[in-house]
Design a protein around this motif. Sequence first.
Motif, mmCIF file in Angstrom:
data_model
loop_
_atom_site.group_PDB
_atom_site.id
_atom_site.type_symbol
_atom_site.label_atom_id
_atom_site.label_comp_id
_atom_site.label_asym_id
_atom_site.label_seq_id
_atom_site.Cartn_x
_atom_site.Cartn_y
_atom_site.Cartn_z
ATOM 1 N N LEU A 1 0.139 -8.176 -9.172
ATOM 2 C CA LEU A 1 -0.818 -7.248 -9.792
ATOM 3 C C LEU A 1 -0.487 -5.818 -9.372
ATOM 4 O O LEU A 1 -0.562 -5.480 -8.183
ATOM 5 N N ASP A 2 -0.085 -4.980 -10.328
ATOM 6 C CA ASP A 2 0.249 -3.588 -10.000
ATOM 7 C C ASP A 2 -0.989 -2.722 -10.177
ATOM 8 O O ASP A 2 -1.452 -2.511 -11.301
ATOM 9 N N GLU A 3 -1.510 -2.258 -9.070
ATOM 10 C CA GLU A 3 -2.708 -1.405 -9.043
ATOM 11 C C GLU A 3 -3.834 -1.963 -9.921
ATOM 12 O O GLU A 3 -4.266 -1.309 -10.881
ATOM 13 N N PRO A 4 -4.332 -3.149 -9.596
ATOM 14 C CA PRO A 4 -5.324 -3.781 -10.465
ATOM 15 C C PRO A 4 -6.643 -3.032 -10.559
ATOM 16 O O PRO A 4 -7.360 -3.208 -11.538
ATOM 17 N N THR A 5 -6.943 -2.169 -9.583
ATOM 18 C CA THR A 5 -8.273 -1.533 -9.621
ATOM 19 C C THR A 5 -8.214 -0.017 -9.746
ATOM 20 O O THR A 5 -9.268 0.624 -9.673
ATOM 21 N N THR A 6 -7.042 0.544 -9.947
ATOM 22 C CA THR A 6 -6.968 2.019 -10.052
ATOM 23 C C THR A 6 -7.814 2.504 -11.227
ATOM 24 O O THR A 6 -7.707 1.994 -12.340
ATOM 25 N N LEU B 1 0.850 -1.191 0.000
ATOM 26 C CA LEU B 1 0.000 0.000 0.000
ATOM 27 C C LEU B 1 0.887 1.244 0.000
ATOM 28 O O LEU B 1 1.966 1.223 0.586
ATOM 29 N N GLY B 2 0.433 2.310 -0.625
ATOM 30 C CA GLY B 2 1.205 3.546 -0.557
ATOM 31 C C GLY B 2 0.759 4.556 -1.594
ATOM 32 O O GLY B 2 0.040 4.226 -2.529
ATOM 33 N N THR C 1 -0.384 -4.167 -5.532
ATOM 34 C CA THR C 1 -0.176 -2.817 -5.012
ATOM 35 C C THR C 1 -1.486 -2.058 -5.110
ATOM 36 O O THR C 1 -2.325 -2.337 -5.978
ATOM 37 N N THR C 2 -1.641 -1.118 -4.216
ATOM 38 C CA THR C 2 -2.871 -0.333 -4.220
ATOM 39 C C THR C 2 -2.643 0.988 -3.502
ATOM 40 O O THR C 2 -1.762 1.097 -2.646
ATOM 41 N N HIS C 3 -3.455 1.985 -3.879
ATOM 42 C CA HIS C 3 -3.471 3.254 -3.134
ATOM 43 C C HIS C 3 -4.550 3.221 -2.060
ATOM 44 O O HIS C 3 -4.655 4.150 -1.274
ATOM 45 N N TYR C 4 -5.384 2.192 -2.098
ATOM 46 C CA TYR C 4 -6.615 2.226 -1.309
ATOM 47 C C TYR C 4 -6.520 1.347 -0.068
ATOM 48 O O TYR C 4 -6.376 0.123 -0.159
#
Length: 260
Positions: free
Chosen positions: A165-170, A47-48, A197-200
Amino acid sequence: MSSTTPSTHFPRETAVDVRNLRFRYGSHEAVKGIDLSIARGEIFALLGTNGAGKTTTLELIQGYRVPSEGTVTAFDLDPVKDGRALRRRAGFMMQEAGLIPEMTVRESLCMWRDLSSRRDDVDATLAKVELTHKASTRVEALSGGERRRLDLAMTIWGSPELIVLDEPTTGLDPDSRQTLWRLVRNLKEQGSTIILTTHYLDEAQALADSVAMMHQGQVAVQVEDHPAARTGAAHHRNHRCAHLRARPRPLHRFHRLPHR
Ligand SMILES: Nc1ncnc2c1ncn2[C@@H]1O[C@H](COP(=O)(O)OP(=O)(O)OP(=O)(O)O)[C@@H](O)[C@H]1O
């Protein structure tokens, strides 16, 4: 600062091990000596915020970049030296997939089949990502969520043991995110180890067994596997991140933590 909740009840078989990992782009150090331990069969969320170093870390785990210092092992393989062996066991979904707009969904996956060293069935893979009904649709006519699922189809081709998976839902709408989450959970149920990875924060809470939060190249917070997560029992699923849910904090609060 690192706060870790060690597991004591179940043996923890490591899939990916990262030790004192550093990476510099010229004079800019993007990854500053991080340690991660990712267990087999778990969903691990990195996350970040933008620029935290998540993508660079994934690229190091995949062997696309050579560490400036430190080590990465995935299934006891060195991702750089043993890249070919690792790629047979791992599927990587980066932020940009390079799909060809004029090709249909089925044609795209058939092309992937012809390029891949792993074997699988096109129809079965389309079904796994819930795109059977879009098989004849051109890529350019897909929604953002459907495109991401086609990326996922290529990533999971041949049922890899490790899925990254790099930011699969951005950028996806809430329904598309929920669909992706369901598919990711299915992949875990089928035995894959998943790093995303995710921002959320809500995505990490909803999906992950273990979470590391990166900030400016460092791991600011790490919460390891809840023991119940490794049993695979459905009734435990809601308790996996109980320790996170118990103290929900908005992402910006974590950014104030001091660095190591
Ligand atoms: N090819 C590159 N050359 C130079 N600097 C780079 C390069 N790629 C990334 N960086 C820098 O390294 C740092 C980490 O970038 P990285 O893409 O790993 O972060 P991230 O956490 O994945 O961000 P995002 O969420 O925006 O994808 C950032 O400061 C970024 O500007």
